[in-house]
Design a protein around this motif. Structure first.
Motif, PDB file in Angstrom:
ATOM      1  N   ARG A 145      42.732   3.929  42.359  1.00 44.35           N
ATOM      2  CA  ARG A 145      42.387   4.493  44.222  1.00 44.35           C
ATOM      3  C   ARG A 145      44.014   4.032  44.748  1.00 44.35           C
ATOM      4  O   ARG A 145      44.841   4.696  45.234  1.00 44.35           O
ATOM      5  CB  ARG A 145      41.657   5.261  44.430  1.00 44.35           C
ATOM      6  N   GLU A 185      35.678  11.211  42.112  1.00 42.58           N
ATOM      7  CA  GLU A 185      34.579  10.377  41.708  1.00 42.58           C
ATOM      8  C   GLU A 185      34.422   9.778  42.893  1.00 42.58           C
ATOM      9  O   GLU A 185      32.551   8.860  42.104  1.00 42.58           O
ATOM     10  CB  GLU A 185      35.201   9.146  41.025  1.00 42.58           C
ATOM     11  N   SER A 186      34.609   9.610  43.945  1.00 43.41           N
ATOM     12  CA  SER A 186      33.696   8.385  44.794  1.00 43.41           C
ATOM     13  C   SER A 186      33.307  10.104  45.731  1.00 43.41           C
ATOM     14  O   SER A 186      32.620   8.728  46.557  1.00 43.41           O
ATOM     15  CB  SER A 186      35.284   7.826  45.979  1.00 43.41           C
ATOM     16  N   GLN A 225      34.183  11.260  48.146  1.00 46.33           N
ATOM     17  CA  GLN A 225      35.211  12.298  49.234  1.00 46.33           C
ATOM     18  C   GLN A 225      35.528  14.066  48.402  1.00 46.33           C
ATOM     19  O   GLN A 225      36.782  13.657  48.272  1.00 46.33           O
ATOM     20  CB  GLN A 225      36.199  11.245  49.510  1.00 46.33           C
ATOM     21  N   TRP A 240      37.532   2.224  39.736  1.00 48.52           N
ATOM     22  CA  TRP A 240      37.909   3.624  40.833  1.00 48.52           C
ATOM     23  C   TRP A 240      39.014   2.553  41.566  1.00 48.52           C
ATOM     24  O   TRP A 240      39.534   3.493  42.313  1.00 48.52           O
ATOM     25  CB  TRP A 240      36.433   4.660  41.025  1.00 48.52           C
ATOM     26  N   PRO A 241      38.080   2.472  42.449  1.00 42.32           N
ATOM     27  CA  PRO A 241      38.614   2.007  43.809  1.00 42.32           C
ATOM     28  C   PRO A 241      40.132   0.775  43.178  1.00 42.32           C
ATOM     29  O   PRO A 241      40.851   1.468  44.384  1.00 42.32           O
ATOM     30  CB  PRO A 241      37.362   0.153  44.009  1.00 42.32           C
ATOM     31  N   CYS A 283      40.043  10.533  42.253  1.00 44.35           N
ATOM     32  CA  CYS A 283      39.843   9.152  41.760  1.00 44.35           C
ATOM     33  C   CYS A 283      38.237   9.006  43.699  1.00 44.35           C
ATOM     34  O   CYS A 283      37.214   8.877  43.759  1.00 44.35           O
ATOM     35  CB  CYS A 283      40.694   7.801  42.692  1.00 44.35           C
ATOM     36  N   LEU A 284      39.125   9.825  44.096  1.00 43.70           N
ATOM     37  CA  LEU A 284      38.385  10.638  45.426  1.00 43.70           C
ATOM     38  C   LEU A 284      37.593  11.681  45.139  1.00 43.70           C
ATOM     39  O   LEU A 284      36.262  11.041  45.786  1.00 43.70           O
ATOM     40  CB  LEU A 284      39.648  10.961  47.124  1.00 43.70           C
TER      41      LEU A 284
END
Length: 309
Positions: free
Chosen positions: A235, A267-268, A270, A231-232, A264-265
């Protein structure tokens, strides 16, 4: 009448005008039962038309194919959204063995067949081209390998073609082929090899590619990193692509980059930022014309991120 036979039994009004066929002569043939008026043209009586064509020598018949092809090209240039004109011109080019003209016309109408749902017809044209004709247009070779893999599954022929293109001295072609090989690897379930090829393609694009090519390579790598749940890193790819495309770029590709960034956001955790990215992507997507690169990508069945929205 022979032109009608060469044209497949029907002469469109626009093509008759380009060929400067006399309207009184056409009306006279219609009065004698050799032509039938149909919407947007005339239908030629099959037996009579074939008899007329049979009376011509081969050079004269080839000249009819060339004349008809030139008329269809002229009609397409006047109305470049009419796929029937360019499809007819390509067919006539094949009939006289002019593969170079067929390849040039396919490049001029790149995406038109695909966005109109004529993907199999497009692949059929690509498969009929000689290697010499496609040498000048590597994008056609890339599309051929891509579609062959989608319709028939990854196979030795498509992989061999892409591998050859990946070794091209043209770095832009090599990078594009590596990207397509990454897609094939993903279809075959080898995500790690797909990631490796996509990373190599991005390195080439960063060094030799244009800004849109770099952005496209970033989006592809970002999508593959999402598949790998990195993910990081995913993104980072999408954010880099957005920065490139925000300045000047294809809104369709920007849509895809925003969708990837939003995923991605989300999943994190946000969610507010993810919602904003998805909303902006949706607005952009709704504004895209039907023949955009985004629609071409979907019709070509590339697994683009908007399918996950």
């Amino acid at each position: 009448l022979a032109l009608g036979a060469v044209a497949g039994g029907r002469l469109a009004t626009r093509i008759a005008e380009v060929l400067s066929l006399s309207r009184p002569a056409l009306d006279s043939l219609a009065a004698r039962g050799f032509l039938t008026s149909v919407p947007d043209g005339w239908s030629v009586t099959p037996l009579v038309a074939q008899l007329a064509l049979a009376r011509l020598e081969k050079p004269a018949e080839r000249d009819l194919h060339r004349r008809l092809g030139a008329a269809l090209q002229a009609a397409f240039e006047a109305r470049p959204t009419e796929v029937r004109w360019v499809a007819g011109a390509i067919e006539q080019a094949f009939r006289v063995g002019d593969h170079v003209t067929a390849a040039r016309l396919l490049m001029r109408s790149l995406g038109l067949f695909v966005t109109r749902g004529l993907v199999r017809e497009y692949l059929g044209h690509l498969s009929g081209l000689s290697p010499a004709a496609t040498e000048e247009y590597p994008q056609l070779e890339l599309d051929r390998a891509h579609l062959a893999a989608r319709f028939h599954g990854p196979n030795a022929n498509s992989r061999m073609l892409l591998t050859r293109l990946a070794e091209s001295s043209d770095n832009s072609v090599a990078a594009a082929a590596l990207g397509e090989l990454a897609e094939v690897d993903l279809l075959e379930g080898d995500l790690q090899l797909a990631l490796s090829r996509a990373e190599e393609a991005l390195k080439l694009q960063r060094k030799y590619g244009t800004q849109p090519e770099r952005a496209r390579a970033l989006v592809r790598l970002g999508r593959l990193r999402i598949e790998a749940r990195q993910w990081p890193k995913a993104r980072e790819c999408h954010d880099d692509a957005i920065r490139l495309l925000d300045r000047e770029g294809d809104p369709a590709l920007l849509t895809e980059a925003l969708l990837g960034a939003g995923q991605c956001l989300a999943e994190s955790g946000q969610h507010a930022l993810a919602h904003a990215a998805f909303l902006r992507a949706l607005k952009l997507q709704r504004s895209l014309p039907p023949d955009s690169e985004h629609c071409r990508a979907e019709a070509m069945d590339r697994p683009i991120s908007s399918r996950n929205l």
